[in-house]
Design a protein around this motif. Sequence first.
Motif, short mmCIF file in Angstrom:
data_model
loop_
_atom_site.label_atom_id
_atom_site.label_comp_id
_atom_site.label_asym_id
_atom_site.label_seq_id
_atom_site.Cartn_x
_atom_site.Cartn_y
_atom_site.Cartn_z
N UNK A 3 0.84 -1.20 0.00
CA UNK A 3 0.00 0.00 0.00
C UNK A 3 0.88 1.25 0.00
N UNK A 4 2.02 1.17 0.70
CA UNK A 4 2.93 2.31 0.76
C UNK A 4 3.41 2.70 -0.63
N UNK A 5 3.69 1.69 -1.46
CA UNK A 5 4.20 1.98 -2.80
C UNK A 5 3.16 2.65 -3.69
N UNK A 6 1.89 2.33 -3.47
CA UNK A 6 0.83 2.99 -4.23
C UNK A 6 0.81 4.48 -3.89
N UNK A 7 0.92 4.79 -2.61
CA UNK A 7 0.94 6.20 -2.19
C UNK A 7 2.16 6.90 -2.76
N UNK A 8 3.30 6.21 -2.78
CA UNK A 8 4.51 6.80 -3.36
C UNK A 8 4.32 7.06 -4.86
N UNK A 9 3.70 6.11 -5.55
CA UNK A 9 3.43 6.29 -6.99
C UNK A 9 2.62 7.56 -7.23
N UNK A 10 1.61 7.79 -6.41
CA UNK A 10 0.77 8.98 -6.57
C UNK A 10 1.57 10.25 -6.35
N UNK A 11 2.43 10.25 -5.31
CA UNK A 11 3.24 11.43 -5.03
C UNK A 11 4.24 11.71 -6.15
N UNK A 12 4.76 10.64 -6.77
CA UNK A 12 5.69 10.83 -7.89
C UNK A 12 4.94 11.31 -9.14
N UNK A 13 3.72 10.85 -9.30
CA UNK A 13 2.92 11.22 -10.48
C UNK A 13 2.39 12.65 -10.36
N UNK A 14 2.04 13.05 -9.13
CA UNK A 14 1.44 14.36 -8.90
C UNK A 14 2.20 15.11 -7.79
N UNK A 15 3.49 15.39 -8.00
CA UNK A 15 4.28 16.01 -6.92
C UNK A 15 3.78 17.38 -6.50
N UNK A 16 3.33 18.20 -7.44
CA UNK A 16 2.86 19.55 -7.08
C UNK A 16 1.62 19.49 -6.19
N UNK A 17 0.74 18.53 -6.45
CA UNK A 17 -0.48 18.40 -5.64
C UNK A 17 -0.14 17.98 -4.21
N UNK A 18 0.80 17.06 -4.07
CA UNK A 18 1.20 16.61 -2.73
C UNK A 18 1.95 17.72 -2.00
N UNK A 19 2.78 18.45 -2.72
CA UNK A 19 3.51 19.55 -2.09
C UNK A 19 2.54 20.63 -1.60
N UNK A 20 1.55 20.94 -2.42
CA UNK A 20 0.57 21.96 -2.04
C UNK A 20 -0.22 21.52 -0.81
N UNK A 21 -0.60 20.25 -0.77
CA UNK A 21 -1.35 19.70 0.37
C UNK A 21 -0.51 19.79 1.65
N UNK A 22 0.73 19.34 1.59
CA UNK A 22 1.54 19.22 2.80
C UNK A 22 2.14 20.55 3.25
N UNK A 23 2.42 21.43 2.30
CA UNK A 23 2.97 22.74 2.67
C UNK A 23 1.89 23.77 2.91
N UNK A 24 0.66 23.46 2.45
CA UNK A 24 -0.47 24.38 2.57
C UNK A 24 -0.18 25.71 1.87
N UNK A 25 0.55 25.60 0.76
CA UNK A 25 0.85 26.78 -0.06
C UNK A 25 1.04 26.30 -1.50
N UNK A 26 1.13 27.23 -2.42
CA UNK A 26 1.23 26.90 -3.84
C UNK A 26 2.69 27.01 -4.28
N UNK A 27 3.44 25.88 -4.32
CA UNK A 27 4.83 25.96 -4.76
C UNK A 27 4.93 26.27 -6.24
#
Length: 270
Positions: A3-27
């Motif tokens: 399951x961890x690898x699926x989450x990693x795949x998503x973060x690699x596919x959509x890095x800007x979306x994950x960064x925006x979610x976790x930083x709570x800002x628009x990189x």
Amino acid sequence: MSFDNIAKYLAEKYPADFAKWLLMSEPQKVTVLKTELSIEPIRADSVIFLQTESRIIHIEFQTLTKSNPPVPLRMLDYYVRLKRQYRKPITQVVIFLQETDDVMAFTEEYADEATVHRYRVVRLWEQDSALFLDNPALLPLAPLTKTDSPSSLLSQVAQKIAKIPDRVERQNIGGCTEILAGLRFKKDLIRQFLQEEIMQESVIYQDIVQSTEFKFLYRLLNRRFGEIEPLLVQQIRDLSTQQLEALGEAFLDFDSVVDLETWLKGQADS
């Protein structure tokens, strides 16, 4: 199945979306960094590093709370390596996928006699589902978020997936969602809401199913016939999911490795 690898795949596919979610800002710009760090390189399947113009984001996905080394020490280790290599501010986030009351999921620092290192922990079951439902990149995580009615949430997720206009993206998001939803829901309930044909056409879903089938067959063959020659192992690895399923049935009638060789030759000739 990881399951961890699926989450990693998503973060690699959509890095800007994950960064925006976790930083709570628009990189402004987000790139995916390699997961191997210098100085006795270490790799972890569930780790991903993102780089913005001014910051490194280290994301660690966890299904289980126990690991070796423990999560807090690992976060300190990564922090030191990242700081040495990139010389930038670092945001570290551990994302726990499956609900638990284990103290590790509520621990946000490493501490010993002379060192205290803090990092952030996200427990998905405490997160507001609305944020995840409105973003296809985060949608597969939505079934694991906070809700008073898990089945209603799964229904909402299915409706959102059906509205994704791009067919390939819809298939891959659907495949990831089905796998991650398995951390919370029974398979029969998942299939009630998610269209099985969409899941099965997903590239990421097929890769995971094929990998799981191969590993299972490989263990059975080694247990029955001893260590299999590398050439045969590669031939089995190259089989499609359907062929692996067929081999699993044919295997019951094999008396020796010769039978396996004959079966594989028949697949190559067909």
